[in-house]
Design a protein around this motif. Structure first.
Motif, mmCIF file in Angstrom:
data_model
loop_
_atom_site.group_PDB
_atom_site.id
_atom_site.type_symbol
_atom_site.label_atom_id
_atom_site.label_comp_id
_atom_site.label_asym_id
_atom_site.label_seq_id
_atom_site.Cartn_x
_atom_site.Cartn_y
_atom_site.Cartn_z
ATOM 1 N N CYS A 182 0.793 -1.234 0.000
ATOM 2 C CA CYS A 182 0.000 0.000 0.000
ATOM 3 C C CYS A 182 0.827 1.287 0.000
ATOM 4 C CB CYS A 182 -0.939 0.018 1.205
ATOM 5 S SG CYS A 182 -2.216 -1.256 1.148
ATOM 6 N N TYR A 183 2.053 1.226 0.490
ATOM 7 C CA TYR A 183 2.851 2.435 0.685
ATOM 8 C C TYR A 183 4.299 2.204 0.265
ATOM 9 C CZ TYR A 183 -1.066 2.981 3.905
ATOM 10 O OH TYR A 183 -2.325 3.022 4.451
ATOM 11 N N ALA A 184 4.902 3.208 -0.362
ATOM 12 C CA ALA A 184 6.347 3.222 -0.602
ATOM 13 C C ALA A 184 6.891 4.334 0.276
ATOM 14 C CB ALA A 184 6.650 3.488 -2.068
ATOM 15 N N GLU A 185 7.703 3.982 1.263
ATOM 16 C CA GLU A 185 8.164 4.978 2.226
ATOM 17 C C GLU A 185 9.675 4.934 2.402
ATOM 18 O OE1 GLU A 185 4.270 5.456 5.072
ATOM 19 O OE2 GLU A 185 5.770 3.995 5.699
ATOM 20 N N ASN A 186 10.213 6.117 2.657
ATOM 21 C CA ASN A 186 11.625 6.264 2.970
ATOM 22 C C ASN A 186 11.711 7.186 4.179
ATOM 23 O OD1 ASN A 186 14.323 8.005 2.499
ATOM 24 N ND2 ASN A 186 14.584 5.900 1.791
ATOM 25 N N LEU A 187 12.522 6.807 5.138
ATOM 26 C CA LEU A 187 12.654 7.584 6.368
ATOM 27 C C LEU A 187 13.920 8.429 6.304
ATOM 28 C CD1 LEU A 187 11.746 4.733 8.876
ATOM 29 C CD2 LEU A 187 10.215 6.265 7.614
ATOM 30 N N THR A 188 13.775 9.721 6.618
ATOM 31 C CA THR A 188 14.908 10.636 6.624
ATOM 32 C C THR A 188 14.947 11.394 7.950
ATOM 33 O OG1 THR A 188 13.594 12.370 5.553
ATOM 34 C CG2 THR A 188 14.892 10.932 4.105
ATOM 35 N N ASP A 189 15.982 12.191 8.116
ATOM 36 C CA ASP A 189 16.142 13.019 9.330
ATOM 37 C C ASP A 189 16.131 12.149 10.588
ATOM 38 O OD1 ASP A 189 16.003 15.298 7.617
ATOM 39 O OD2 ASP A 189 13.814 15.194 7.708
ATOM 40 N N LEU B 71 -9.399 3.948 4.569
ATOM 41 C CA LEU B 71 -8.644 5.180 4.334
ATOM 42 C C LEU B 71 -9.006 5.733 2.964
ATOM 43 C CD1 LEU B 71 -5.212 4.030 5.792
ATOM 44 C CD2 LEU B 71 -6.934 5.503 6.875
ATOM 45 N N PRO B 72 -8.611 6.980 2.676
ATOM 46 C CA PRO B 72 -8.934 7.555 1.363
ATOM 47 C C PRO B 72 -8.398 6.694 0.221
ATOM 48 C CG PRO B 72 -8.066 9.236 2.842
ATOM 49 C CD PRO B 72 -7.879 7.917 3.529
ATOM 50 N N GLN B 73 -8.974 6.891 -0.962
ATOM 51 C CA GLN B 73 -8.546 6.144 -2.144
ATOM 52 C C GLN B 73 -7.127 6.543 -2.529
ATOM 53 O OE1 GLN B 73 -11.157 6.467 -5.508
ATOM 54 N NE2 GLN B 73 -9.853 5.208 -6.798
ATOM 55 N N ALA B 74 -6.326 5.547 -2.865
ATOM 56 C CA ALA B 74 -4.946 5.785 -3.296
ATOM 57 C C ALA B 74 -4.906 6.100 -4.778
ATOM 58 C CB ALA B 74 -4.086 4.558 -3.010
ATOM 59 N N TYR C 13 3.242 12.115 0.480
ATOM 60 C CA TYR C 13 3.054 12.697 1.807
ATOM 61 C C TYR C 13 4.391 12.782 2.520
ATOM 62 C CZ TYR C 13 2.888 7.698 2.845
ATOM 63 O OH TYR C 13 3.162 6.351 2.907
ATOM 64 N N LYS C 14 4.414 13.644 3.527
ATOM 65 C CA LYS C 14 5.608 13.821 4.353
ATOM 66 C C LYS C 14 5.127 14.140 5.758
ATOM 67 C CE LYS C 14 9.947 16.375 4.400
ATOM 68 N NZ LYS C 14 10.785 17.316 3.639
ATOM 69 N N ILE C 15 5.416 13.241 6.701
ATOM 70 C CA ILE C 15 4.947 13.432 8.071
ATOM 71 C C ILE C 15 6.046 13.088 9.079
ATOM 72 C CG2 ILE C 15 2.486 13.063 7.613
ATOM 73 C CD1 ILE C 15 2.826 10.168 8.556
ATOM 74 N N PRO C 16 6.071 13.788 10.206
ATOM 75 C CA PRO C 16 6.988 13.413 11.272
ATOM 76 C C PRO C 16 6.444 12.182 11.997
ATOM 77 C CG PRO C 16 5.703 15.318 11.932
ATOM 78 C CD PRO C 16 5.312 15.000 10.515
ATOM 79 N N ALA C 17 7.339 11.340 12.492
ATOM 80 C CA ALA C 17 6.912 10.131 13.198
ATOM 81 C C ALA C 17 7.972 9.729 14.209
ATOM 82 C CB ALA C 17 6.670 8.997 12.205
ATOM 83 N N GLY C 18 7.617 8.767 15.037
ATOM 84 C CA GLY C 18 8.552 8.244 16.028
ATOM 85 C C GLY C 18 8.260 6.791 16.316
ATOM 86 N N SER C 19 9.296 6.087 16.731
ATOM 87 C CA SER C 19 9.167 4.682 17.121
ATOM 88 C C SER C 19 9.887 4.473 18.446
ATOM 89 C CB SER C 19 9.779 3.752 16.066
ATOM 90 O OG SER C 19 9.061 3.818 14.858
ATOM 91 N N SER D 248 -4.341 12.180 11.219
ATOM 92 C CA SER D 248 -5.147 13.241 10.587
ATOM 93 C C SER D 248 -4.288 14.094 9.660
ATOM 94 C CB SER D 248 -5.876 14.091 11.624
ATOM 95 O OG SER D 248 -4.961 14.752 12.456
ATOM 96 N N ASP D 249 -3.018 14.304 9.987
ATOM 97 C CA ASP D 249 -2.096 15.014 9.105
ATOM 98 C C ASP D 249 -1.900 14.220 7.818
ATOM 99 O OD1 ASP D 249 -0.092 16.603 7.965
ATOM 100 O OD2 ASP D 249 1.430 16.037 9.412
ATOM 101 N N TRP D 250 -1.655 12.922 7.959
ATOM 102 C CA TRP D 250 -1.467 12.055 6.789
ATOM 103 C C TRP D 250 -2.729 12.078 5.907
ATOM 104 C CZ3 TRP D 250 -4.112 7.842 4.936
ATOM 105 C CH2 TRP D 250 -3.503 7.159 3.882
ATOM 106 N N THR D 251 -3.895 11.926 6.539
ATOM 107 C CA THR D 251 -5.154 11.885 5.808
ATOM 108 C C THR D 251 -5.394 13.192 5.044
ATOM 109 O OG1 THR D 251 -6.101 10.357 7.431
ATOM 110 C CG2 THR D 251 -7.656 11.525 6.024
ATOM 111 N N ALA D 252 -5.086 14.321 5.672
ATOM 112 C CA ALA D 252 -5.260 15.610 5.006
ATOM 113 C C ALA D 252 -4.338 15.712 3.775
ATOM 114 C CB ALA D 252 -4.955 16.742 5.980
ATOM 115 N N GLN D 253 -3.168 15.125 3.844
ATOM 116 C CA GLN D 253 -2.241 15.203 2.727
ATOM 117 C C GLN D 253 -2.652 14.323 1.545
ATOM 118 O OE1 GLN D 253 2.019 15.159 3.577
ATOM 119 N NE2 GLN D 253 1.555 15.595 5.738
ATOM 120 N N VAL D 254 -3.332 13.216 1.813
ATOM 121 C CA VAL D 254 -3.676 12.295 0.724
ATOM 122 C C VAL D 254 -5.139 12.408 0.271
ATOM 123 C CG1 VAL D 254 -1.879 10.662 1.385
ATOM 124 C CG2 VAL D 254 -4.234 10.291 2.192
ATOM 125 N N ALA D 255 -5.960 13.102 1.033
ATOM 126 C CA ALA D 255 -7.399 13.216 0.701
ATOM 127 C C ALA D 255 -7.625 14.102 -0.516
ATOM 128 C CB ALA D 255 -8.188 13.749 1.894
#
Length: 130
Positions: free
Chosen positions: A54-61, A90-93, A98-104, A123-130
């Protein structure tokens, strides 16, 4: 910096699920941002396969913190992604980026990750892809 956590994130950025699985214990507890806790390497592998579809992601910073003699760690990073395939509820792909801050947050034992908890603002992610 914790070498196991660094190896886990290096594998994530390469899309190497097998290398990620090599970093986690057989009974890993995976606490996702939304949803139930998944227990075990098989459940974690299933989640990783779903996410890769569902997602292609790369983590930076990336900044990794270590505490308690290497038994606990945390990381802060930016998720840079593309929404590839519609995820249930979730919204249709349509290839949105998208670009969001995250933590683990991690617990470790004998050089393996026994718990991973990931947090980001849905909600930040959803706003970016909606």
């Amino acid at each position: 910096m914790n070498a196991t956590v660094q190896a886990y994130f290096d594998a994530f950025n390469k899309g190497d699920i097998e290398a990620m699985l090599a970093c986690v214990s057989d009974d890993v507890a995976h606490h996702v941002n939304e949803g139930n806790i998944r227990i075990g390497k098989a459940a974690f592998a299933e989640f990783c396969a779903h996410m890769s579809r569902c997602y292609a992601e790369n983590l930076t910073d990336m900044v990794i913190f270590e505490a308690q003699g290497g038994t606990r760690a945390a990381a802060e990073y930016t998720v840079n992604g593309t929404y590839l395939e519609t995820d249930a509820g979730l919204p249709q792909a349509t290839g949105q980026t998208y670009k969001i801050p995250a933590g683990s947050f991690f617990s470790l034992e004998d050089g393996k990750i026994t718990r991973v908890t990931t947090r980001y603002n849905l909600s930040d992610w959803t706003a970016q892809v909606a």
